[in-house]
Design a protein around this motif. Sequence first.
Motif, mmCIF file in Angstrom:
data_model
loop_
_atom_site.group_PDB
_atom_site.id
_atom_site.type_symbol
_atom_site.label_atom_id
_atom_site.label_comp_id
_atom_site.label_asym_id
_atom_site.label_seq_id
_atom_site.Cartn_x
_atom_site.Cartn_y
_atom_site.Cartn_z
ATOM 1 N N PRO A 71 -0.069 9.145 -1.085
ATOM 2 C CA PRO A 71 0.021 7.726 -0.830
ATOM 3 C C PRO A 71 -0.945 6.841 -1.494
ATOM 4 O O PRO A 71 -0.462 5.592 -1.824
ATOM 5 N N ARG A 72 -1.924 7.388 -1.972
ATOM 6 C CA ARG A 72 -2.887 6.610 -2.708
ATOM 7 C C ARG A 72 -2.499 6.403 -4.170
ATOM 8 O O ARG A 72 -2.709 5.306 -4.812
ATOM 9 N N SER A 73 -1.731 7.271 -4.691
ATOM 10 C CA SER A 73 -1.057 7.020 -5.822
ATOM 11 C C SER A 73 0.065 5.787 -6.015
ATOM 12 O O SER A 73 -0.011 4.972 -7.114
ATOM 13 N N LEU A 74 0.848 5.693 -4.899
ATOM 14 C CA LEU A 74 2.007 4.609 -4.712
ATOM 15 C C LEU A 74 1.794 4.277 -3.438
ATOM 16 O O LEU A 74 2.182 5.177 -2.438
ATOM 17 N N SER A 75 1.792 3.121 -3.014
ATOM 18 C CA SER A 75 2.008 2.837 -1.402
ATOM 19 C C SER A 75 3.180 3.147 -0.856
ATOM 20 O O SER A 75 4.424 3.215 -1.572
ATOM 21 N N ALA A 76 3.124 3.137 0.470
ATOM 22 C CA ALA A 76 4.346 3.559 1.159
ATOM 23 C C ALA A 76 5.478 2.429 0.764
ATOM 24 O O ALA A 76 6.710 2.514 0.884
ATOM 25 N N ARG A 77 4.746 1.126 1.056
ATOM 26 C CA ARG A 77 5.799 0.148 0.770
ATOM 27 C C ARG A 77 6.432 0.045 -0.581
ATOM 28 O O ARG A 77 7.832 -0.128 -0.497
ATOM 29 N N ASP A 78 5.747 0.181 -1.269
ATOM 30 C CA ASP A 78 6.391 0.572 -2.820
ATOM 31 C C ASP A 78 7.537 1.652 -2.861
ATOM 32 O O ASP A 78 8.408 1.538 -3.602
ATOM 33 N N GLN A 79 7.078 2.679 -2.123
ATOM 34 C CA GLN A 79 7.944 3.982 -2.204
ATOM 35 C C GLN A 79 9.323 3.485 -1.422
ATOM 36 O O GLN A 79 10.379 4.056 -2.063
ATOM 37 N N VAL A 80 9.124 2.755 -0.494
ATOM 38 C CA VAL A 80 10.377 2.481 0.339
ATOM 39 C C VAL A 80 11.312 1.361 -0.550
ATOM 40 O O VAL A 80 12.604 1.733 -0.740
#
Length: 700
Positions: A71-80
Amino acid sequence: MDKLDHMEMQRNVRAQAALRARFGLPVSLVMLVATFFWAPTHHASTSPVVVGIVSSYILYIVAALYFSSKPRSLSARDQVLITAIVDPLMLSGWLFLAGESSTLLVGFYLFTILGFGFRIGPMAMHLCQVTSLVGFSLVALVSPVWGEHPFFALSHIVLLVVVPLYAASLMRRLQMAKALAERESQAKSQLLANVSHELRTPLTGIVSSAQLIEVEAGDSAIADRARAILAMATSLDGEIKQLLDLSKVEAGASDADAIPFDLRLATGHVMRALAPIASVKKLRLELDLDPALRSPVMGRPQDLISVLMNLAGNAVKFTHEGAVTIRVRLLEERAGSYRIRFGVQDTGIGIPADLQSRIFEPFFQVESGPSRRYSGTGLGTTIAMEHVKRMGSTLHVESTEGQGSLFWFEVDLRTVGAQPETQAAPELPAAVVARRILIADDNALNLDLMKEMLLKDGHEVVAATSGEQALVALGSDHFDVVFLDFNMEDIDGLTVFQTYRFGRVDTAPTFFVTADATAGTAGKLHAAGAAGVIHKPVTFGKLRDAISGLWPSAAAAGAAPVREPRRAVSQIKAVPVEYLDPEALENLREIRDTPEFLFKMISEGMADIETIAGDLMGAIRSEDLPGVHRHAHAMRGVALNIGAVRLAALADRLMSVTSDALARQPARWMDDLGETTSRSLEALDALRQTFGLPGMVNSR
């Protein structure tokens, strides 16, 4: 996004990535195999396109899995946001390639859209819905298959518009229902806590009155009736305590930190508590503790004691002959941890097989109706299960009707290096002697302890019992060193210090003594010009360090550092030892190692605790936040000085409690304070009795 906290969103993103891999990868591999073995002879021109899209989809699945686990590479919000757009676009590519079979896949649009809705929320669902509508509309326009069936395509577009909108309205209703249920559950728990607490107040009066009647009764029949009242009151108190325990567990109020404790002492407490009941019923109460469990463990001992007490208490209640056995077995010893199996086995009435799945439900009892033989609330196993879940395990039951029951659970506990029976105490710094020192504290116990320590090192000590007395002494006399309590009730230590510096030129180095260990307080005191800050409990080492730091040459020329052997700490009887810190007894012994002194100091500390607890309870009841902070500070200082560590930890939390937190659950704070104070006083009383001499009066 959609009111989800970060951790929950991350879990949902990870679950979606795993689901995408489980379904998408097999389908992609099948497509690749079909392309290589079937397409060359049928649709060779489309093979590179198929391979390209399928390969891109596989890479997308792998990337989604990777970023969901990092999750530090790409935030959960951005992944969504990314997956809510890419998922329907990939599906649109599949539909375009599938030709006539695409009609079988079109339902996956709704599967994907609703998946985002239920896992993440309406915002993500509508983003996926819009992307799906755009993607499917493009497929319907450019694909020959869908171009031949325009009404069929239009019907799917209507579904993609209507179904998610309807689902969104249902989700809103579900969220409202869930919020209402949570509020009702909290209200129920709060009601339980309030009612149970209020019941205890008159119950205390009933018990006290019955005890007086029993003592003063000249008639044996009246004394018997008083004893009957006491027995029933004790039983009722047990039921009320279970209601309080349940309300605290459901409210998440049992938030004590993990501390080191000895399994022998924790299980021994349960055995001592239940032995009289088992003896009356002529049952064998046995403890089978694995001798390999030698090291102390980290955990919440009160939770473990509550579990074993509830399970073993039920076992004793429902067993009429035979034995009740508490078993603690070491299953595996790893580096720094034990895997332990706890079990309570009895030879009692057992539980019918069809009811075993329900015994962990709140208030459920195997017997019901007017013919019930066993009293109780039916909360014991529920509370035990909740505590076991907090430990990261599950409570299991094995039972045969008429033959007995076994309740067990397995848990991993971190070990703490066992301390040898005797070891060298830390080396104390050399003492600077013959200095004139002022100490000020409005608590008599704290003042006496500091005075005794300083007198033992040969200092001339002037003691002030208030901020006003300290100012008078400072204005009329000269001192080499000053020790001020930070929180005195009439004039706080900082005000005394500032007034002292303003009124004199030749001020003595001043140290503040406080139970407030926060960095903010220390920074404020240092900024005001303090020579140092000493955090309670005050010890010889802390005082000598402070004074020798002012006169290092005198310390170097003085006596050699003292090294004293550690004395064996007295065994504390019939109380959970995690309420006391044996090191505090060592500090008292260093001052004066006589039974009279130790008995006196512990007795004075207990009296102070009772007084401060009453003041603190009143401040909580009236929601007087400054009063709560002031009395909690006083409580922490006294508790630390005589080793009541659990009470000191509760006082520490009350020192920083906010007005909102205090107003939200005053009954919970009062109950925690009452129980912790009572248990701490019991532990101190048991310790005090080891120093009791003939003629000493028990103050309680």
